[in-house]
Design a protein around this motif. Structure first.
Motif, PDB file in Angstrom:
ATOM      1  N   PHE A 173       0.840  -1.201   0.000  1.00 52.45           N
ATOM      2  CA  PHE A 173       0.000   0.000   0.000  1.00 52.45           C
ATOM      3  C   PHE A 173       0.873   1.249   0.000  1.00 52.45           C
ATOM      4  O   PHE A 173       0.684   2.168  -0.801  1.00 52.45           O
ATOM      5  CB  PHE A 173      -0.918  -0.024   1.236  1.00 52.45           C
ATOM      6  N   SER A 174       1.856   1.278   0.879  1.00 48.90           N
ATOM      7  CA  SER A 174       2.746   2.434   0.976  1.00 48.90           C
ATOM      8  C   SER A 174       3.569   2.601  -0.292  1.00 48.90           C
ATOM      9  O   SER A 174       3.840   3.724  -0.728  1.00 48.90           O
ATOM     10  CB  SER A 174       3.674   2.282   2.189  1.00 48.90           C
ATOM     11  N   ALA A 175       3.973   1.463  -0.887  1.00 45.91           N
ATOM     12  CA  ALA A 175       4.778   1.522  -2.106  1.00 45.91           C
ATOM     13  C   ALA A 175       4.003   2.175  -3.241  1.00 45.91           C
ATOM     14  O   ALA A 175       4.514   3.067  -3.931  1.00 45.91           O
ATOM     15  CB  ALA A 175       5.220   0.117  -2.507  1.00 45.91           C
ATOM     16  N   LEU A 176       2.754   1.753  -3.437  1.00 44.40           N
ATOM     17  CA  LEU A 176       1.947   2.317  -4.515  1.00 44.40           C
ATOM     18  C   LEU A 176       1.603   3.779  -4.229  1.00 44.40           C
ATOM     19  O   LEU A 176       1.629   4.622  -5.135  1.00 44.40           O
ATOM     20  CB  LEU A 176       0.662   1.503  -4.708  1.00 44.40           C
ATOM     21  N   LYS A 177       1.328   4.081  -2.985  1.00 46.88           N
ATOM     22  CA  LYS A 177       0.998   5.452  -2.621  1.00 46.88           C
ATOM     23  C   LYS A 177       2.161   6.391  -2.935  1.00 46.88           C
ATOM     24  O   LYS A 177       1.971   7.493  -3.476  1.00 46.88           O
ATOM     25  CB  LYS A 177       0.640   5.530  -1.135  1.00 46.88           C
ATOM     26  N   ALA A 178       3.385   5.952  -2.647  1.00 45.81           N
ATOM     27  CA  ALA A 178       4.568   6.773  -2.911  1.00 45.81           C
ATOM     28  C   ALA A 178       4.736   7.026  -4.404  1.00 45.81           C
ATOM     29  O   ALA A 178       5.079   8.132  -4.829  1.00 45.81           O
ATOM     30  CB  ALA A 178       5.811   6.088  -2.346  1.00 45.81           C
ATOM     31  N   ILE A 179       4.461   6.013  -5.192  1.00 43.58           N
ATOM     32  CA  ILE A 179       4.589   6.151  -6.647  1.00 43.58           C
ATOM     33  C   ILE A 179       3.550   7.135  -7.181  1.00 43.58           C
ATOM     34  O   ILE A 179       3.847   8.014  -7.984  1.00 43.58           O
ATOM     35  CB  ILE A 179       4.438   4.776  -7.328  1.00 43.58           C
ATOM     36  N   LEU A 180       2.313   6.996  -6.707  1.00 42.29           N
ATOM     37  CA  LEU A 180       1.239   7.874  -7.183  1.00 42.29           C
ATOM     38  C   LEU A 180       1.414   9.308  -6.700  1.00 42.29           C
ATOM     39  O   LEU A 180       0.928  10.244  -7.335  1.00 42.29           O
ATOM     40  CB  LEU A 180      -0.112   7.329  -6.717  1.00 42.29           C
ATOM     41  N   GLU A 181       2.114   9.479  -5.592  1.00 42.67           N
ATOM     42  CA  GLU A 181       2.338  10.824  -5.077  1.00 42.67           C
ATOM     43  C   GLU A 181       3.349  11.583  -5.921  1.00 42.67           C
ATOM     44  O   GLU A 181       3.488  12.788  -5.806  1.00 42.67           O
ATOM     45  CB  GLU A 181       2.825  10.762  -3.621  1.00 42.67           C
ATOM     46  N   GLY A 182       4.092  10.845  -6.761  1.00 39.09           N
ATOM     47  CA  GLY A 182       5.011  11.538  -7.659  1.00 39.09           C
ATOM     48  C   GLY A 182       6.447  11.512  -7.200  1.00 39.09           C
ATOM     49  O   GLY A 182       7.132  12.533  -7.253  1.00 39.09           O
ATOM     50  N   SER A 183       6.906  10.347  -6.749  1.00 34.97           N
ATOM     51  CA  SER A 183       8.319  10.231  -6.405  1.00 34.97           C
ATOM     52  C   SER A 183       9.151  10.408  -7.664  1.00 34.97           C
ATOM     53  O   SER A 183       8.650  10.342  -8.777  1.00 34.97           O
ATOM     54  CB  SER A 183       8.590   8.855  -5.780  1.00 34.97           C
ATOM     55  N   VAL A 184      10.443  10.607  -7.489  1.00 34.84           N
ATOM     56  CA  VAL A 184      11.325  10.869  -8.628  1.00 34.84           C
ATOM     57  C   VAL A 184      11.214   9.769  -9.671  1.00 34.84           C
ATOM     58  O   VAL A 184      11.157  10.017 -10.868  1.00 34.84           O
ATOM     59  CB  VAL A 184      12.788  11.005  -8.146  1.00 34.84           C
ATOM     60  N   SER A 185      11.159   8.510  -9.226  1.00 31.00           N
ATOM     61  CA  SER A 185      11.127   7.381 -10.163  1.00 31.00           C
ATOM     62  C   SER A 185       9.791   7.238 -10.865  1.00 31.00           C
ATOM     63  O   SER A 185       9.665   6.458 -11.788  1.00 31.00           O
ATOM     64  CB  SER A 185      11.444   6.077  -9.417  1.00 31.00           C
ATOM     65  N   ALA A 186       8.777   7.976 -10.408  1.00 27.05           N
ATOM     66  CA  ALA A 186       7.440   7.817 -10.982  1.00 27.05           C
ATOM     67  C   ALA A 186       7.150   8.819 -12.087  1.00 27.05           C
ATOM     68  O   ALA A 186       6.048   8.877 -12.592  1.00 27.05           O
ATOM     69  CB  ALA A 186       6.386   7.943  -9.888  1.00 27.05           C
ATOM     70  N   LYS A 187       8.140   9.646 -12.452  1.00 27.35           N
ATOM     71  CA  LYS A 187       7.870  10.723 -13.377  1.00 27.35           C
ATOM     72  C   LYS A 187       8.189  10.381 -14.823  1.00 27.35           C
ATOM     73  O   LYS A 187       8.459  11.270 -15.627  1.00 27.35           O
ATOM     74  CB  LYS A 187       8.627  11.985 -12.945  1.00 27.35           C
ATOM     75  N   ALA A 188       8.168   9.102 -15.156  1.00 28.66           N
ATOM     76  CA  ALA A 188       8.383   8.694 -16.545  1.00 28.66           C
ATOM     77  C   ALA A 188       7.211   9.197 -17.381  1.00 28.66           C
ATOM     78  O   ALA A 188       6.057   8.857 -17.119  1.00 28.66           O
ATOM     79  CB  ALA A 188       8.494   7.176 -16.631  1.00 28.66           C
TER      80      ALA A 188
END
Length: 400
Positions: A279-294
């Motif tokens: 849950f925390s992993a997906l939340k971090a990605i959706l919040e816009g972590s550096v690695s999620a900005k592809a």
């Protein structure tokens, strides 16, 4: 072709550097094995090697050497195409090597059965032949490089649906779901939202992550796969991952971000227990972590639950001191998707409309009243109306 000419061509093929992966290809390997056999002056052994080569070619689903070589050259992942895919300019020495090696591969692709059999001509009448296909390998390769965002390279050029293995590697789905948008009846508003968002992705415009919730069997997953089938020729690919693989997402996003194609990361049937690390992993990605900005990747997830986190009565009734904070945490994940679409269970009219359309498409000739009675009885037996139930009904009727 004279024996010495074939030997020289074999040497040129073995000297490939940019396209060196092609030496591992079983058809090319068999061809080189035949050319090498000519050194031994043993016609029987050469005939066996030649037949092995043609057999490998046949089993590759190609009947022409030219067509086969065009296919493996187009899909080859190498230093040149990697640079092009990352929008980097390859060095001049690499460019010259590519042109020289494609000339070698063009010469190989132009070989005929008669030319290959010239050194053992006495056996030509009993040995298999292959078709001739005229190709322009250099022009074909230039075209693919100029349109790399639509074609891709490597496994992404050959396939359009993928999944993540247990060991974390991305592998192709060799026999994918081939559902088309034209086969999905109703839910037009919901489908159009997904289509428009996907088109934005393909056109390098801002695209949102999408959460699809609603009743089981309403077509959430089928719609996503149908969209990919509709637009894969424009450079769209899909990678399905499981909930327990979400920890791998940063690595996956880093890997895909350098690819010239566009990707949907698909998470099916998403839900969490309280305290789930995923849950925390997906939340971090959706919040816009550096690695999620592809910019070439979006996340499409489906769930039969609106709030994604399964609640217990204790969560609701307050044995948690920070009850409000906990409840907000549970609700926050679904709100972090840019678009939320609900697929509601169809009413009677919509359900029957789906049944009638599917029956017509499949050529089932049945009185409409009779089909309606059968459809309603089938839905009652299955616990309710749904697009899935409609499809299963029609499949059942076809089997009879």
């Amino acid at each position: 072709m004279e024996k010495n000419e074939l030997k020289l061509l074999g040497l040129r093929i073995k000297s490939l550097a940019v396209f060196r992966n092609l030496l591992k290809d079983e058809v090319i390997f068999s061809l080189l094995n035949y050319i090498d056999s000519l050194k031994e002056e043993n016609e029987e052994e050469s005939a066996k090697c030649y037949s092995e080569f043609v057999s490998k070619l046949y089993h590759s689903r190609h009947e022409s050497l030219g067509g086969y070589i065009r296919s493996i050259v187009s899909n080859d992942e190498n230093c040149y195409i990697n640079a092009v895919g990352r929008n980097k300019e390859p060095s001049e020495v690499i460019k010259k090597s590519v042109v020289r090696e494609i000339e070698t591969l063009q010469k190989t692709a132009s070989l005929t059965s008669a030319e290959l059999l010239e050194p053992i001509k006495s056996l030509e009448s009993i040995l298999p032949a292959f078709e001739i296909k005229n190709i322009n390998l250099l022009d074909d390769y230039k075209h693919r490089c100029e349109n790399i965002g639509k074609y891709g390279y490597g496994i992404y050029a050959k396939y359009h649906m993928f999944y993540l293995e247990q060991n974390g590697s991305i592998v192709p789905v060799r026999y994918p779901d081939n559902t088309r948008l034209s086969e999905l009846i109703d839910y037009e508003r919901e489908k159009n939202i997904i289509i428009e968002n996907t088109k934005a992705l393909l056109n390098n415009k801002p695209a949102a992550n999408i959460l699809l919730t609603g009743d089981a069997g309403t077509g959430k997953s089928s719609t996503i796969k149908a969209v990919v089938n509709e637009y894969y020729e424009e450079g769209l690919r899909i990678l399905e991952i499981r909930k327990d693989q979400l920890m791998d997402m940063p690595r996956i996003l880093d890997e895909l971000s350098e690819n010239p194609l566009k990707f949907i990361i698909f998470i099916d049937d998403l839900s969490f227990q309280k305290g789930d690390d995923n849950f925390s992993a997906l939340k971090a990605i959706l919040e816009g972590s550096v690695s999620a900005k592809a910019k070439n990747v979006v996340i499409y997830a489906t769930s039969n639950r609106r709030h994604l986190v399964k609640e217990s009565f204790s969560d609701r009734d307050g044995d948690d001191i920070h009850r409000n904070d906990t409840m907000q945490e549970m609700l926050s994940l679904s709100e972090r998707f840019g678009i939320h679409i609900t697929f509601n269970k169809p009413d009677k009219k919509t359900y029957l409309n789906i049944v009638f359309h599917l029956a017509k498409d499949k050529g089932i000739d049945m009185d409409e009243k009779e089909l309606e009675l059968i459809a309603e009885r089938y839905a009652l037996e299955r616990g309710g109306r749904s697009a899935r139930a409609a499809k299963q009904l029609i499949d059942g009727l076809l089997s009879k």
